[in-house]
Design a protein around this motif. Structure first.
Motif, PDB file in Angstrom:
ATOM      1  N   ALA A 222     102.497   7.948 -39.126  1.00 29.09           N
ATOM      2  CA  ALA A 222     103.232   8.302 -40.746  1.00 29.09           C
ATOM      3  C   ALA A 222     102.528   7.289 -41.854  1.00 29.09           C
ATOM      4  CB  ALA A 222     104.101   8.396 -39.888  1.00 29.09           C
ATOM      5  N   VAL A 223     102.040   8.082 -43.137  1.00 29.35           N
ATOM      6  CA  VAL A 223     102.663   6.872 -44.050  1.00 29.35           C
ATOM      7  C   VAL A 223     103.878   7.596 -44.773  1.00 29.35           C
ATOM      8  CG1 VAL A 223     100.823   7.060 -46.436  1.00 29.35           C
ATOM      9  CG2 VAL A 223     100.307   7.764 -43.491  1.00 29.35           C
ATOM     10  N   LYS A 224     104.803   6.858 -45.225  1.00 30.03           N
ATOM     11  CA  LYS A 224     105.481   6.859 -46.621  1.00 30.03           C
ATOM     12  C   LYS A 224     104.824   6.178 -47.881  1.00 30.03           C
ATOM     13  CE  LYS A 224     109.366   6.699 -45.204  1.00 30.03           C
ATOM     14  NZ  LYS A 224     109.798   8.379 -44.976  1.00 30.03           N
ATOM     15  N   VAL A 225     104.551   7.033 -48.751  1.00 29.46           N
ATOM     16  CA  VAL A 225     104.105   6.647 -49.461  1.00 29.46           C
ATOM     17  C   VAL A 225     105.403   5.634 -50.789  1.00 29.46           C
ATOM     18  CG1 VAL A 225     102.544   7.737 -51.934  1.00 29.46           C
ATOM     19  CG2 VAL A 225     102.402   9.071 -49.349  1.00 29.46           C
ATOM     20  N   ILE A 226     106.750   6.867 -50.855  1.00 24.78           N
ATOM     21  CA  ILE A 226     107.382   6.395 -51.967  1.00 24.78           C
ATOM     22  C   ILE A 226     108.430   6.219 -50.925  1.00 24.78           C
ATOM     23  CG2 ILE A 226     108.927   6.466 -54.058  1.00 24.78           C
ATOM     24  CD1 ILE A 226     106.741   8.049 -55.121  1.00 24.78           C
ATOM     25  N   GLY A 227     109.067   5.102 -50.887  1.00 24.26           N
ATOM     26  CA  GLY A 227     110.910   4.884 -49.592  1.00 24.26           C
ATOM     27  C   GLY A 227     110.905   3.483 -49.755  1.00 24.26           C
ATOM     28  N   GLU A 228     112.056   3.180 -49.148  1.00 22.39           N
ATOM     29  CA  GLU A 228     112.410   1.511 -49.498  1.00 22.39           C
ATOM     30  C   GLU A 228     111.580   0.863 -48.239  1.00 22.39           C
ATOM     31  OE1 GLU A 228     115.766  -0.832 -47.807  1.00 22.39           O
ATOM     32  OE2 GLU A 228     116.350   1.691 -48.464  1.00 22.39           O
ATOM     33  N   THR A 229     110.667   1.778 -47.286  1.00 23.69           N
ATOM     34  CA  THR A 229     109.865   0.771 -46.594  1.00 23.69           C
ATOM     35  C   THR A 229     108.351   1.307 -47.107  1.00 23.69           C
ATOM     36  OG1 THR A 229     109.983   2.935 -45.164  1.00 23.69           O
ATOM     37  CG2 THR A 229     111.125   0.488 -44.972  1.00 23.69           C
ATOM     38  N   GLY A 230     108.167   2.036 -48.095  1.00 24.42           N
ATOM     39  CA  GLY A 230     106.904   2.770 -48.521  1.00 24.42           C
ATOM     40  C   GLY A 230     105.612   1.943 -49.197  1.00 24.42           C
ATOM     41  N   ILE A 231     104.386   2.562 -49.069  1.00 26.58           N
ATOM     42  CA  ILE A 231     103.288   1.656 -49.559  1.00 26.58           C
ATOM     43  C   ILE A 231     103.971   1.496 -51.461  1.00 26.58           C
ATOM     44  CG2 ILE A 231     101.867   1.860 -47.787  1.00 26.58           C
ATOM     45  CD1 ILE A 231     100.716   4.669 -49.532  1.00 26.58           C
ATOM     46  N   ILE A 232     104.418   2.789 -51.867  1.00 23.72           N
ATOM     47  CA  ILE A 232     104.913   2.481 -52.660  1.00 23.72           C
ATOM     48  C   ILE A 232     106.558   1.910 -52.835  1.00 23.72           C
ATOM     49  CG2 ILE A 232     105.794   3.334 -55.436  1.00 23.72           C
ATOM     50  CD1 ILE A 232     102.851   4.336 -55.393  1.00 23.72           C
ATOM     51  N   ARG A 233     107.275   0.872 -52.805  1.00 25.86           N
ATOM     52  CA  ARG A 233     108.290   0.721 -52.253  1.00 25.86           C
ATOM     53  C   ARG A 233     109.240   0.930 -53.899  1.00 25.86           C
ATOM     54  NH1 ARG A 233     109.887  -5.091 -50.864  1.00 25.86           N
ATOM     55  NH2 ARG A 233     111.320  -4.363 -49.650  1.00 25.86           N
ATOM     56  N   ASP A 234     109.827   1.840 -53.513  1.00 30.46           N
ATOM     57  CA  ASP A 234     111.125   2.306 -54.823  1.00 30.46           C
ATOM     58  C   ASP A 234     112.146   3.684 -53.964  1.00 30.46           C
ATOM     59  OD1 ASP A 234     111.798   2.136 -56.921  1.00 30.46           O
ATOM     60  OD2 ASP A 234     110.179   3.357 -58.228  1.00 30.46           O
ATOM     61  N   LYS A 235     112.918   3.216 -54.654  1.00 32.15           N
ATOM     62  CA  LYS A 235     114.305   4.143 -54.176  1.00 32.15           C
ATOM     63  C   LYS A 235     114.603   5.284 -55.413  1.00 32.15           C
ATOM     64  CE  LYS A 235     117.204   0.866 -52.638  1.00 32.15           C
ATOM     65  NZ  LYS A 235     118.324   0.613 -51.816  1.00 32.15           N
ATOM     66  N   PRO A 236     113.802   6.169 -55.810  1.00 33.64           N
ATOM     67  CA  PRO A 236     114.634   6.877 -57.089  1.00 33.64           C
ATOM     68  C   PRO A 236     114.822   8.198 -56.766  1.00 33.64           C
ATOM     69  CG  PRO A 236     112.184   7.272 -55.977  1.00 33.64           C
ATOM     70  CD  PRO A 236     112.656   6.705 -55.727  1.00 33.64           C
TER      71      PRO A 236
END
Length: 321
Positions: A222-236
């Protein structure tokens, strides 16, 4: 859920209804051929002509922008997250009040989690009509768009006035500001000084991810792109996952909040108890909360899809590690 119920939650690419008067630069040369689409949610359009395909609140908005070659979107700012992925074409994104602080070129499948509190714009630099898909934070998309002062001034020269109520008035149609409504005030020097202007390396390194890199990562799961543990660490206020043939599974799963499936390559079969549907690139499918479903490629060949899931985080970019 019946196929009829789910079909009402699918917006096909070929059925998208554009608005050519969505924003203040609709008459400005170089920007007057833009087409704006609001797929899910209220969007940020300043025009009553904007059609909304799915009005069900999701905690985020889904939209799109279609532009012919050399057409650009003017410098603007958002109070909440704005994420784009390239569906078709080749696009240049740029930032800074005048659009000269930095830039990045994106190709099909690339994704850009644009930081809040910066002026940004984009243009199609390809040879054909191009489309970018957008995810905007919050149900109200942050209360609209903040335009760079020169954009408002240029628009006035071409007959469009933005009221302080966030609505557009077109003098070419004989419209004028209603009594008691003043023009949208220009940002002051003090307000402009508070707008960020990050370096190119900071933006590209922190907020851009390339399609082929994500395809390679998907081979390992699995690839989490945006998220708390994503490859872009963000919580929008939402998370974004990247699915390919390598990491997709027929095992059904459910989310406790609404989610959206958006293919970028290949055809995908979505199954749920009571029905199934085939999605193609450019289609958008809203999946209700707590509905068990699966999504897998339905044909041989390249296949990739973005999945957006609402979270409990406040709408807007909150941090990045």
């Amino acid at each position: 859920m019946t196929p009829q119920d789910m079909n009402a939650r699918i917006v096909r690419y070929g059925e998208l209804q554009p608005c050519k008067t969505a924003f203040i630069d609709a008459h400005t040369p170089g920007s007057n051929q833009k087409e704006n689409f609001t797929i899910i949610g209220g969007g940020v359009s300043e025009s009553p002509d904007q059609h909304v395909h799915i009005t069900i609140p999701h905690g985020f908005n889904i939209g799109a922008a279609g532009q012919p070659p050399k057409c650009r979107n003017s410098m603007h700012n958002h109070r909440t997250a704005e994420v784009f992925f390239i569906l078709s074409g080749r696009w240049r994104f740029f930032w800074g009040e005048k659009g000269d602080a930095g830039e990045v070129i994106l190709e099909e499948g690339d994704i850009f989690n644009i930081p809040t509190n910066i002026f940004r714009g984009f243009e199609n630099i390809g040879t054909d009509y191009g489309m970018i898909m957008a995810i905007l934070g919050g149900d109200d998309a942050g209360g609209g768009v903040i335009w760079a002062p020169h954009v408002i001034e240029d628009a006035k020269d071409h007959g469009l006035i933005l009221g302080e109520n966030g609505k557009l008035y077109d003098s070419k149609k004989g419209e004028s500001l209603p009594e008691g409504v003043n023009p949208m005030p220009l940002l002051t020097k003090e307000e402009l000084a508070k707008v960020d202007c990050p370096t190119t390396s900071d933006v590209i390194g922190g907020y851009v991810r390339r399609y082929l890199d994500m395809v390679a990562l998907a081979n390992d799961g699995a690839v989490k792109v945006i998220g708390e543990t994503g490859i872009i660490r963000d919580k929008p206020g939402f998370e974004v996952d990247f699915l390919t043939r390598a990491n997709a599974t027929e095992e059904k799963h459910a989310h406790d909040k609404p989610s959206v499936l958006m293919p970028v390559k290949g055809h995908w079969r979505v199954d749920w108890e009571g029905g199934s549907a085939i999605l193609a690139p450019g289609d958008t499918m809203s999946v209700p909360e707590n509905l068990a479903h699966s999504a897998v490629p339905s044909m041989t060949g390249e296949a990739a899809m973005y999945q957006v899931i609402a979270t409990d985080d406040p709408a807007g970019q909150t941090w990045q590690g």
